[in-house]
Design a protein around this motif. Structure first.
Motif, short mmCIF file in Angstrom:
data_model
loop_
_atom_site.label_atom_id
_atom_site.label_comp_id
_atom_site.label_asym_id
_atom_site.label_seq_id
_atom_site.Cartn_x
_atom_site.Cartn_y
_atom_site.Cartn_z
N ALA A 37 1.02 -1.23 -0.04
CA ALA A 37 0.23 0.00 -0.06
C ALA A 37 0.99 1.38 0.13
CB ALA A 37 -1.04 -0.18 1.23
N ILE A 38 2.03 1.27 0.64
CA ILE A 38 3.03 2.41 0.89
C ILE A 38 3.40 2.55 -0.36
CG2 ILE A 38 5.13 3.17 1.78
CD1 ILE A 38 2.70 3.63 3.57
N ARG A 39 3.84 1.40 -1.48
CA ARG A 39 4.23 1.45 -2.76
C ARG A 39 3.40 2.28 -3.71
NH1 ARG A 39 6.90 3.35 -6.06
NH2 ARG A 39 7.92 2.39 -7.87
N GLN A 40 2.25 2.03 -3.57
CA GLN A 40 1.11 2.35 -4.18
C GLN A 40 0.99 3.91 -4.18
OE1 GLN A 40 -2.01 -0.51 -3.31
NE2 GLN A 40 -2.48 -0.16 -5.50
N GLU A 41 1.02 4.36 -2.77
CA GLU A 41 1.02 5.75 -2.48
C GLU A 41 2.18 6.58 -3.14
OE1 GLU A 41 -1.53 5.76 1.40
OE2 GLU A 41 0.62 6.32 1.78
N TYR A 42 3.42 5.92 -3.27
CA TYR A 42 4.56 6.44 -3.85
C TYR A 42 4.73 5.96 -5.50
CZ TYR A 42 5.91 8.68 0.55
OH TYR A 42 5.99 9.30 1.48
#
Length: 185
Positions: free
Chosen positions: A130-135
């Motif tokens: 999910a963090i990768r998606q936000e970035y």
């Protein structure tokens, strides 16, 4: 409607903004649950939880300061106690994770915010995705380097969690961080 109920109603639209995959109302509920399950959730901490990620722009470095300002202004407009507003602002700023918390309430909030690091491996992996998606706007190589630096900063501390209520997460958090760092580096 209580101040806390009004705070939730005010904050929910922020946590539903497009582009958020981790910093959502689900994250807020997880932080509240982490505090409540340890018997340390207070109204002040609950307000800080609702306010701590109001502003979330992965391209910016001042999200916590902006969140503290927006939420502090909202609290003032609600007629909140003048002692409460700076306390909540200070708690929100503690979630920058740049300095060790200076108060017990700060330690509890920071540890609850970081409790995802000590989650079971599948939950931690979902958080990491999910963090990768936000970035997603960051090229892969740059993301891997930046993410590794952030995660290593937690692992390089003497302890990830400073409040005794969260000490039980330390070993799993270390294992999760070491695992993802091997993949990133």
């Amino acid at each position: 409607m209580t101040l806390l109920e009004r705070a939730e109603a005010f904050a929910r639209p922020f946590y539903a903004e497009p582009g958020r995959t981790y910093h959502t109302a689900q994250h807020i509920q997880a932080v509240l649950d982490a505090l409540a399950s340890r018997g340390v959730l207070t109204p002040t901490l609950a307000l800080a939880v609702w306010g701590h990620d109001l502003i979330y722009d992965p391209r910016a470095g001042d999200n916590e300061a902006r969140s503290a300002a927006v939420f502090g202004e909202w609290l003032a407009a609600q007629g909140a106690d003048m002692d409460l507003i700076p306390e909540v602002r200070a708690l929100i700023l503690a979630t920058r994770h740049t300095d060790p918390p200076s108060t017990r309430a700060g330690a509890l909030l920071v540890d609850a915010d970081l409790s995802i690091l000590g989650a079971d491996p599948a939950t931690f992996a979902a958080y990491d995705r999910a963090i990768r998606q936000e970035y997603s706007f960051v090229p892969e190589k740059a993301y891997r380097m930046g993410r590794a630096q952030v995660l290593r900063s937690f692992l390089d501390r003497d302890r990830i969690y400073t409040a005794p209520e969260f000490a039980g997460l330390e070993a799993q958090a270390g294992a999760n961080l070491r695992h993802v760092l091997r993949e990133l580096e």
